[in-house]
Design a protein around this motif. Sequence first.
Motif, PDB file in Angstrom:
ATOM      1  N   GLY A  68      47.017  24.839  47.832  1.00  0.00           N
ATOM      2  CA  GLY A  68      47.173  23.868  48.919  1.00  0.00           C
ATOM      3  C   GLY A  68      45.830  23.338  49.400  1.00  0.00           C
ATOM      4  O   GLY A  68      45.664  22.130  49.637  1.00  0.00           O
ATOM      5  N   LEU A  69      44.850  24.240  49.545  1.00  0.00           N
ATOM      6  CA  LEU A  69      43.513  23.833  49.990  1.00  0.00           C
ATOM      7  C   LEU A  69      42.868  22.872  48.990  1.00  0.00           C
ATOM      8  O   LEU A  69      42.378  21.792  49.368  1.00  0.00           O
ATOM      9  CB  LEU A  69      42.630  25.068  50.157  1.00  0.00           C
ATOM     10  N   LEU A  70      42.874  23.244  47.712  1.00  0.00           N
ATOM     11  CA  LEU A  70      42.198  22.423  46.712  1.00  0.00           C
ATOM     12  C   LEU A  70      42.920  21.092  46.477  1.00  0.00           C
ATOM     13  O   LEU A  70      42.276  20.061  46.244  1.00  0.00           O
ATOM     14  CB  LEU A  70      42.056  23.205  45.407  1.00  0.00           C
ATOM     15  N   GLN A  71      44.249  21.107  46.553  1.00  0.00           N
ATOM     16  CA  GLN A  71      44.987  19.843  46.427  1.00  0.00           C
ATOM     17  C   GLN A  71      44.739  18.950  47.638  1.00  0.00           C
ATOM     18  O   GLN A  71      44.661  17.718  47.510  1.00  0.00           O
ATOM     19  CB  GLN A  71      46.481  20.111  46.257  1.00  0.00           C
ATOM     20  N   LEU A  76      42.135  13.988  49.533  1.00  0.00           N
ATOM     21  CA  LEU A  76      41.178  13.321  50.414  1.00  0.00           C
ATOM     22  C   LEU A  76      40.150  12.549  49.591  1.00  0.00           C
ATOM     23  O   LEU A  76      39.804  11.407  49.920  1.00  0.00           O
ATOM     24  CB  LEU A  76      40.475  14.346  51.302  1.00  0.00           C
ATOM     25  N   ARG A  77      39.665  13.167  48.521  1.00  0.00           N
ATOM     26  CA  ARG A  77      38.667  12.501  47.679  1.00  0.00           C
ATOM     27  C   ARG A  77      39.243  11.258  47.010  1.00  0.00           C
ATOM     28  O   ARG A  77      38.578  10.225  46.904  1.00  0.00           O
ATOM     29  CB  ARG A  77      38.150  13.458  46.594  1.00  0.00           C
ATOM     30  N   GLN A  78      40.480  11.367  46.559  1.00  0.00           N
ATOM     31  CA  GLN A  78      41.102  10.254  45.833  1.00  0.00           C
ATOM     32  C   GLN A  78      41.826   9.272  46.751  1.00  0.00           C
ATOM     33  O   GLN A  78      42.361   8.266  46.291  1.00  0.00           O
ATOM     34  CB  GLN A  78      42.072  10.820  44.785  1.00  0.00           C
ATOM     35  N   ILE A  79      41.883   9.606  48.042  1.00  0.00           N
ATOM     36  CA  ILE A  79      42.527   8.764  49.053  1.00  0.00           C
ATOM     37  C   ILE A  79      43.951   8.397  48.607  1.00  0.00           C
ATOM     38  O   ILE A  79      44.297   7.222  48.434  1.00  0.00           O
ATOM     39  CB  ILE A  79      41.699   7.489  49.349  1.00  0.00           C
ATOM     40  N   ARG A  80      44.759   9.410  48.411  1.00  0.00           N
ATOM     41  CA  ARG A  80      46.142   9.187  47.978  1.00  0.00           C
ATOM     42  C   ARG A  80      47.063  10.216  48.633  1.00  0.00           C
ATOM     43  O   ARG A  80      46.619  11.240  49.145  1.00  0.00           O
ATOM     44  CB  ARG A  80      46.261   9.285  46.455  1.00  0.00           C
ATOM     45  N   GLN A 217      51.088  14.073  38.412  1.00  0.00           N
ATOM     46  CA  GLN A 217      50.900  14.795  39.660  1.00  0.00           C
ATOM     47  C   GLN A 217      52.215  15.436  40.062  1.00  0.00           C
ATOM     48  O   GLN A 217      53.248  14.751  40.172  1.00  0.00           O
ATOM     49  CB  GLN A 217      50.449  13.832  40.777  1.00  0.00           C
ATOM     50  N   PRO A 218      52.252  16.771  40.270  1.00  0.00           N
ATOM     51  CA  PRO A 218      53.491  17.405  40.712  1.00  0.00           C
ATOM     52  C   PRO A 218      53.971  16.842  42.042  1.00  0.00           C
ATOM     53  O   PRO A 218      53.176  16.458  42.897  1.00  0.00           O
ATOM     54  CB  PRO A 218      53.094  18.876  40.854  1.00  0.00           C
ATOM     55  N   VAL A 219      55.261  16.802  42.208  1.00  0.00           N
ATOM     56  CA  VAL A 219      55.895  16.308  43.435  1.00  0.00           C
ATOM     57  C   VAL A 219      56.595  17.475  44.113  1.00  0.00           C
ATOM     58  O   VAL A 219      57.346  18.200  43.476  1.00  0.00           O
ATOM     59  CB  VAL A 219      56.894  15.176  43.133  1.00  0.00           C
TER      60      VAL A 219
END
Length: 223
Positions: A68-71, A76-80, A217-219
């Motif tokens: 959860g932290l790394l995702q 945030l980095r990818q702004i998505r 990307q997993p949903v």
Amino acid sequence: MKANAEKGTTNKTPVTGVHHEVQNLSDRLAFTFVKFLRFFADTFFAKRYGHRAVVLETVAAVPGMVGGLLQHLKCLRQIRDDEGFIRELLEEAENERMHLMTFIEIAQPSFLERALIMIVQLVFYNCYFFLYLLAPKTAHRVVGYFEEEAVTSYSQYLAEIEAGRHENVPAPQIAIEYWHLPATARLADVVKAVRADEAGHRDRNHDFANALARGKQPVGHAT
């Protein structure tokens, strides 16, 4: 099956007999690592399933929080948007923490086991953090295989209880409230509820690994 961070899950997924076949080197590494952990647990705890659960649930609560932290940082980095993925990982971590709190009431870990918990968590957290950072697909496959072993362990625990070799003590109040069990619930009912949760985590983490293997990307179920 989504684990509910507030209340226990109602899981209709098949509980036993589900295994993801090893298909590549990544799967082989994940499977071998989990089998090593299983060997360690079998050697140290034998059939002391309640104490085994206390230590292993401490480990099991780590991956969801790390993922959860790394995702979260990645989004945030990818702004998505994460499409519910982060929430489901954090809910998984919370669900595993509730397993731990339940079995602490049942097993009452010794000083040695509490020391072992600190050592195992320190080592596993750091190993899993860097594994997820570098190879998230393999990290989720590790959890999938780990949960397969958890389902097996809880099935064995349940068999011991039903055979009368472990006392079927009353369920702790924390478990009754979390899984909405009847006031007369026993340990066997708790083990069944926990095993169903683990089966859900097993299937979802294998699904996450499969999605990442396809470059998707997993949903999460939260969407």
